[in-house]
Write a protein that holds these residues in place. Sequence first.
Motif, short mmCIF file in Angstrom:
data_model
loop_
_atom_site.label_atom_id
_atom_site.label_comp_id
_atom_site.label_asym_id
_atom_site.label_seq_id
_atom_site.Cartn_x
_atom_site.Cartn_y
_atom_site.Cartn_z
N ASP A 173 -13.78 -2.10 -0.97
CA ASP A 173 -14.50 -2.04 0.31
C ASP A 173 -14.59 -3.42 0.96
N ARG A 195 -0.39 5.01 1.70
CA ARG A 195 -1.57 5.55 1.01
C ARG A 195 -1.35 7.02 0.73
N ARG A 229 -7.50 -1.37 -3.06
CA ARG A 229 -8.13 -2.15 -2.01
C ARG A 229 -9.63 -1.80 -2.03
N VAL A 283 4.88 2.84 11.30
CA VAL A 283 3.55 3.07 10.73
C VAL A 283 3.10 4.47 11.12
N GLY A 284 2.45 5.18 10.18
CA GLY A 284 1.96 6.52 10.49
C GLY A 284 2.99 7.60 10.23
N THR A 286 -2.23 10.69 0.59
CA THR A 286 -3.21 11.50 1.32
C THR A 286 -3.47 12.83 0.63
N VAL A 313 1.12 8.52 3.71
CA VAL A 313 1.37 8.04 5.07
C VAL A 313 1.61 6.52 5.02
N THR A 314 2.55 6.06 5.81
CA THR A 314 2.82 4.61 5.84
C THR A 314 1.67 3.88 6.55
N LEU A 315 1.37 2.70 6.07
CA LEU A 315 0.24 1.92 6.58
C LEU A 315 0.72 0.64 7.24
N GLU A 316 -0.14 0.12 8.10
CA GLU A 316 0.04 -1.25 8.57
C GLU A 316 -0.88 -2.08 7.69
#
Lengths: 348, 81
Positions: free
Chosen positions: A273, A227, A271, A321-322, A229, A241-244
């Motif tokens: 809500d 996502r 994505r 992740v993160g 930032t 930042v990498t996401l799970e």
Amino acid sequence: MTKSKLTIAVTGLNNIDSPGPGIPVIRGLKESKHFNCRIIGLSYDAMEPGIYMHEVVDKTYQIPLPSAGQQSLLTRLEYIHQQEKLDVIIPNFDAELYNFIKLQDTLKSMGIATFLPTLEQFEERHKSALPAFGEKYGIKVPKSRMINSMAEIHNLAYEFGYPLVVKGKFYDASIAYSPDQAMAYFNKISGKWGLPIIIQQYTPGTEVNLTGLGDGKGKLTGAVPMRKTYITDKGKAWAGVTLEDKELMKIAEKMVAGNKWRGGFELEMIRTDRNEYYLIEINPRFPAWVHLATGSGQNHPEALVRMALGEDVNPYKRYEVGKMFVRYSWDQIVDLKEFENISTFGEL
Amino acid sequence: MNLLKNLAISDTGFVFNPATGDSFSVNPIGLDILKHLKDGKSENEIRKHLLESYQTDKETVEKDLYDFFKMLDQLRLTEHD
């Protein structure tokens, strides 16, 4: 293990505020555990910063713009191949891919490997064809259609409502909140990238992206979701930042299993809500943030080169992740002589 | 109230939601509450813990905890059965 030495040509050296993927791709190649490489930059403009990044790019050659056609490109590549004995070429621009896809067999006969999507794969994911693509592979896509004249804008309010998204056929997208804005963006984007313009329904939500690599046989060799930032005024990621995101990974797996995508790609998704995913774009090459994949444990450029050379590459199973990337700008000091060389002789 | 299962909470009070990429900072009391939530403690248990551990009164704990839980909800850091 002795590492092989490869000569790899890479385009997309425009490491500017809206960067091409060339330099991040090269950084992945330079970090390879499987090979050492000499990097040959292929540039279109003497002001592409990568031309002057000698610690990253060993030598650069100007190549003709995609509009000059396949024969001009081939002639130039033949010359470069004579000088450098290229092993692999990695094109990184949407606009040049058509020519490279058409030339891939000829390049192969010259001993130059590529790892590109087929023409059919390339064509069916065009922005203008995205709704049909979504239907074919079971991926939700916001309603969209092509327009070729400003006169068509008047009817968009009934069909799409406002806001809506005005997109160029290759690059650029802007959200228009009124017909006046839609007309202004139509002029701006069509003036730069030509017609048609794509009108897409605005989908509120969070943009999430995925950089991936398909093996051409239906398997996903690697994939990392991210996502943004920090976003520039051009809508480009300046940090991310990498996401799970298991759902996004499933979508990528489904697409690659369905169309047997060959090469790098980027999925741009919204994505909502309600945790629904809408595909807004597929880029047929690595994104400019692909180095985040390398940094989080999946070196996609390295894997692409290995597959281009016919090696079997085990799919990546994990990534961190993160993990974040934060871009920066850097003023390079360049001798006028260097600029003169690339401008006059087309080589540096 | 249940915190998201994969929420990453560091000892410094830095909170990272790996599903969205959102990150937050909480003060030591916020961290204390989050850790208790992560351990599966009920709201009543947390209320009791705060009253025992900090120089405060029941009304303040009630009000601040309500605000804090609301904020966790709004930031989508919770999941409900």
